[in-house]
Design a protein around this motif. Structure first.
Motif, mmCIF file in Angstrom:
data_model
loop_
_atom_site.group_PDB
_atom_site.id
_atom_site.type_symbol
_atom_site.label_atom_id
_atom_site.label_comp_id
_atom_site.label_asym_id
_atom_site.label_seq_id
_atom_site.Cartn_x
_atom_site.Cartn_y
_atom_site.Cartn_z
ATOM 1 N N GLY A 37 1.649 -12.488 21.752
ATOM 2 C CA GLY A 37 1.709 -12.585 20.041
ATOM 3 C C GLY A 37 0.901 -11.641 19.183
ATOM 4 N N ALA A 38 1.023 -11.458 18.028
ATOM 5 C CA ALA A 38 0.532 -10.200 18.091
ATOM 6 C C ALA A 38 0.348 -10.973 15.909
ATOM 7 N N LYS A 39 -0.402 -9.712 15.923
ATOM 8 C CA LYS A 39 -1.350 -10.006 14.349
ATOM 9 C C LYS A 39 -1.819 -8.982 13.560
ATOM 10 N N MET A 40 -2.028 -8.578 12.472
ATOM 11 C CA MET A 40 -2.565 -7.797 11.859
ATOM 12 C C MET A 40 -4.215 -7.287 11.693
ATOM 13 N N THR A 41 -5.001 -6.349 11.865
ATOM 14 C CA THR A 41 -6.646 -6.499 11.778
ATOM 15 C C THR A 41 -6.851 -5.825 10.677
ATOM 16 N N GLY A 42 -8.034 -5.777 10.353
ATOM 17 C CA GLY A 42 -8.362 -4.932 9.318
ATOM 18 C C GLY A 42 -8.342 -5.834 8.051
ATOM 19 N N HIS A 43 -8.561 -4.901 7.319
ATOM 20 C CA HIS A 43 -8.278 -5.433 5.764
ATOM 21 C C HIS A 43 -6.691 -5.813 5.097
ATOM 22 N N GLY A 44 -6.139 -5.430 5.721
ATOM 23 C CA GLY A 44 -4.085 -5.850 5.460
ATOM 24 C C GLY A 44 -3.793 -4.734 4.639
ATOM 25 N N ARG A 45 -2.931 -5.116 3.969
ATOM 26 C CA ARG A 45 -2.080 -4.519 3.330
ATOM 27 C C ARG A 45 -1.615 -2.654 4.022
ATOM 28 N N GLY A 46 -1.811 -2.681 4.851
ATOM 29 C CA GLY A 46 -1.622 -1.625 5.680
ATOM 30 C C GLY A 46 -2.273 -1.296 6.635
ATOM 31 N N GLY A 47 -2.038 -0.754 7.837
ATOM 32 C CA GLY A 47 -3.385 -0.363 8.880
ATOM 33 C C GLY A 47 -2.506 -0.388 9.853
ATOM 34 N N SER A 48 -3.061 -1.291 10.793
ATOM 35 C CA SER A 48 -2.333 -1.322 12.354
ATOM 36 C C SER A 48 -2.872 -3.035 12.651
ATOM 37 N N ALA A 49 -0.983 -3.488 13.688
ATOM 38 C CA ALA A 49 -1.634 -4.692 14.106
ATOM 39 C C ALA A 49 -1.557 -4.189 15.292
ATOM 40 N N ILE A 50 -1.874 -5.445 15.930
ATOM 41 C CA ILE A 50 -2.426 -5.914 17.367
ATOM 42 C C ILE A 50 -1.210 -6.575 17.833
ATOM 43 N N ALA A 51 -1.209 -6.694 19.382
ATOM 44 C CA ALA A 51 -0.138 -7.561 20.167
ATOM 45 C C ALA A 51 -0.852 -7.216 21.428
ATOM 46 N N VAL A 52 -0.845 -8.359 21.907
ATOM 47 C CA VAL A 52 -0.761 -9.135 23.730
ATOM 48 C C VAL A 52 0.413 -8.878 24.494
ATOM 49 N N ALA A 112 0.672 -1.121 0.026
ATOM 50 C CA ALA A 112 0.033 -0.040 0.157
ATOM 51 C C ALA A 112 0.776 1.247 -0.332
ATOM 52 N N GLU A 113 0.492 2.642 -0.921
ATOM 53 C CA GLU A 113 0.961 3.472 -0.635
ATOM 54 C C GLU A 113 1.337 4.323 0.746
ATOM 55 N N ARG A 117 -5.034 2.722 -0.050
ATOM 56 C CA ARG A 117 -6.264 3.471 -0.876
ATOM 57 C C ARG A 117 -7.108 2.420 -0.779
ATOM 58 N N PRO A 118 -8.292 3.497 -1.082
ATOM 59 C CA PRO A 118 -9.748 2.739 -0.798
ATOM 60 C C PRO A 118 -10.339 1.727 -2.439
ATOM 61 N N ARG A 119 -9.621 2.438 -3.357
ATOM 62 C CA ARG A 119 -9.654 1.479 -4.205
ATOM 63 C C ARG A 119 -8.792 -0.120 -4.150
ATOM 64 N N ASP A 120 -7.866 0.468 -3.815
ATOM 65 C CA ASP A 120 -7.451 -0.743 -3.893
ATOM 66 C C ASP A 120 -7.572 -1.732 -2.510
ATOM 67 N N THR A 121 -7.136 -1.744 -1.811
ATOM 68 C CA THR A 121 -8.795 -1.986 -0.564
ATOM 69 C C THR A 121 -10.187 -3.008 -1.587
ATOM 70 N N ALA A 122 -10.447 -2.039 -1.565
ATOM 71 C CA ALA A 122 -12.513 -3.115 -2.694
ATOM 72 C C ALA A 122 -11.287 -3.665 -3.493
ATOM 73 N N ARG A 123 -10.277 -3.331 -4.399
ATOM 74 C CA ARG A 123 -9.922 -4.656 -5.302
ATOM 75 C C ARG A 123 -9.570 -5.993 -4.282
ATOM 76 N N LEU A 124 -8.685 -5.940 -3.429
ATOM 77 C CA LEU A 124 -7.922 -6.774 -3.150
ATOM 78 C C LEU A 124 -9.611 -7.770 -2.724
ATOM 79 N N ASP A 125 -10.206 -7.115 -1.650
ATOM 80 C CA ASP A 125 -10.920 -7.717 -1.067
ATOM 81 C C ASP A 125 -12.206 -8.836 -1.944
ATOM 82 N N ALA A 126 -12.372 -7.850 -3.202
ATOM 83 C CA ALA A 126 -12.985 -8.640 -4.106
ATOM 84 C C ALA A 126 -12.436 -9.579 -4.806
#
Length: 424
Positions: free
Chosen positions: A369-384, A20-21, A259-268
């Motif tokens: 432990g930790a992992k990404m959250t959300g749709h991916g290709r950016g955004g956030s990770a969560i860790a316990v 992602a940009e 970018r929203p259009r990239d997220t939409a394309r990836l999810d689709a």
């Protein structure tokens, strides 16, 4: 822990590839203050609002990218969210303003707003999400053409961080409409509200949205995670007492904004792959795969095999984490989170180098432990993370990002918070 370290080792050498940009952040308030929001509304409109409603962001602990196949998910509400001050009107006109954009007002007529390209384009920017909610509520028969509103929005939830900021805006606006226009049949049914908010996102905005995105802000409870069946939309809140276990949930915002259009394309693309795999296996959805080994033997397509493996094992991981929560064995969920990230990285292929590095550095620094959250290709990770190790994990992740030349991440600690509610 040695096993985790061996598994994490490839993360450090991941190539950037198609990622992602990194874009500038949308400005949000450090904290939403109801008095300040009410004062801003009064200054803009000359009268105080009828009330203020708030919906939180959410972090999905487990079940990432399973809701599209009617799987299981385990989100929790975050302390940050979107607040909507609103005064109902009966002239069908909507005027929307934001604390973040003083002096800017967007006006539209509810009855004239539709989901055509021209209808969407008639409402600019963030206010399009408000228009989407009016359109969806009207289409569901809950709102007539005369229903309007004056609105002021404020937010302390980062935009684009994979924490469902758009869903929070949809849910807060819908709850405010339902209460202020006395739509009792709607305001008393959070499941129906989630469906309307989701339709606003998918059909008006054109944004990919699973069942979880709009259910979590409306149905989560403080101190709990929502164990959600995305097929039946049934759910129950499971105790998630992090404080009692001496743990924190650390949100690591990579500041990579897909970018929203990239997220939409990836999810689709991923949804289509899952549907194709289900057809080849002769099941309605991948939720119905009972024997994973047999299913993988039947599939020859290497990409479809990966998608099936992620979805099926991720659903099992949801049940595993819920079991650990009920057994009050919260430190043990960390390894399951990390396994989920491996699967999202390798099998579903929706991670990015910044998310991978955040997970690697956090676990090496002592996170459970930790992992990404959300749709991916950016955004956030969560860790316990154990309370005494939070500072060390922050420092390790920041150093790792600096060493790679990545933008400095941001950190927040969170406890499971309340779903949407009226604040005054």
């Amino acid at each position: 822990m040695d096993t985790l370290r061996r598994l994490l080792k490839p993360l450090a050498t991941a190539r950037r590839g198609n990622v992602a940009e990194t874009v500038g952040d949308w400005r949000v308030s450090p904290r939403v203050d109801d008095d300040a929001l009410s004062a801003a509304f009064t200054a803009a409109y000359g009268t105080p609002p009828a009330g203020i409603w708030r919906a939180p962001g959410q972090a999905n602990l487990m079940g990432t990218h399973t809701d599209a196949v009617g799987g299981l998910a385990l989100p929790m509400a975050l302390p940050w969210g979107v607040s909507v001050a609103l005064e109902p009107t009966a002239d069908g006109t909507v005027e929307a303003r934001s604390v973040q954009r003083p002096g800017e007002a967007v006006r539209f007529t509810s009855a004239a707003t539709d989901a055509t390209a021209a209808g969407r384009a008639s409402v600019p920017g963030w206010a399009r999400h408000v228009a989407a909610v009016f359109w969806a509520a009207r289409g569901a028969g809950h709102l007539d053409a005369s229903a309007g509103a004056r609105i002021m929005v404020d937010s302390d939830l980062p935009v684009g961080a994979g924490l469902s900021s758009s869903a929070a805006l949809h849910c807060a606006t819908l709850l405010a409409l339902a209460d202020s226009h006395h739509l009792t049949a709607l305001s008393g049914d959070r499941r129906v509200m989630a469906g309307i908010a989701r339709r606003a996102a998918t059909e008006f905005i054109g944004s990919p949205s699973g069942t979880m995105d709009h259910t979590a802000p409306l149905r989560c409870a403080e101190g709990r995670a929502l164990f959600l069946d995305c097929r039946t939309e049934g759910g129950r809140n499971v105790p998630f007492a992090l404080n009692d276990a001496g743990l924190h949930l650390l949100i690591i915002d990579t500041r990579v904004r897909p970018r929203p259009r990239d997220t939409a394309r990836l999810d689709a693309t991923r949804h289509a792959e899952c549907a194709r795999a289900a057809r080849r296996l002769g099941v309605e959805t991948l939720r119905d795969v009972e024997d994973l080994a047999a299913a993988l033997d039947r599939l020859r397509h290497p990409v479809l095999r990966k998608r099936v493996q992620h979805v099926v094992t991720e659903i099992h991981r949801v049940n595993a984490v819920v079991g650990l929560m009920r057994a009050t064995a919260l430190p043990e969920i960390g390894a399951v989170l990390t396994a989920s990230h491996f699967s999202l990285r390798d099998q579903f292929e929706v991670s990015c180098p910044e998310l991978d590095l955040a997970v690697e550095a956090a676990v090496h620094a002592g996170a459970r432990g930790a992992k990404m959250t959300g749709h991916g290709r950016g955004g956030s990770a969560i860790a316990v993370v154990a309370e005494e190790k939070v500072d060390g994990v922050r420092e390790a992740v920041s150093t790792a990002f600096a060493d790679k030349g990545f933008r400095a991440p941001r950190f927040h600690t969170a406890l499971p918070s309340s779903g949407a509610y009226r604040t005054r």
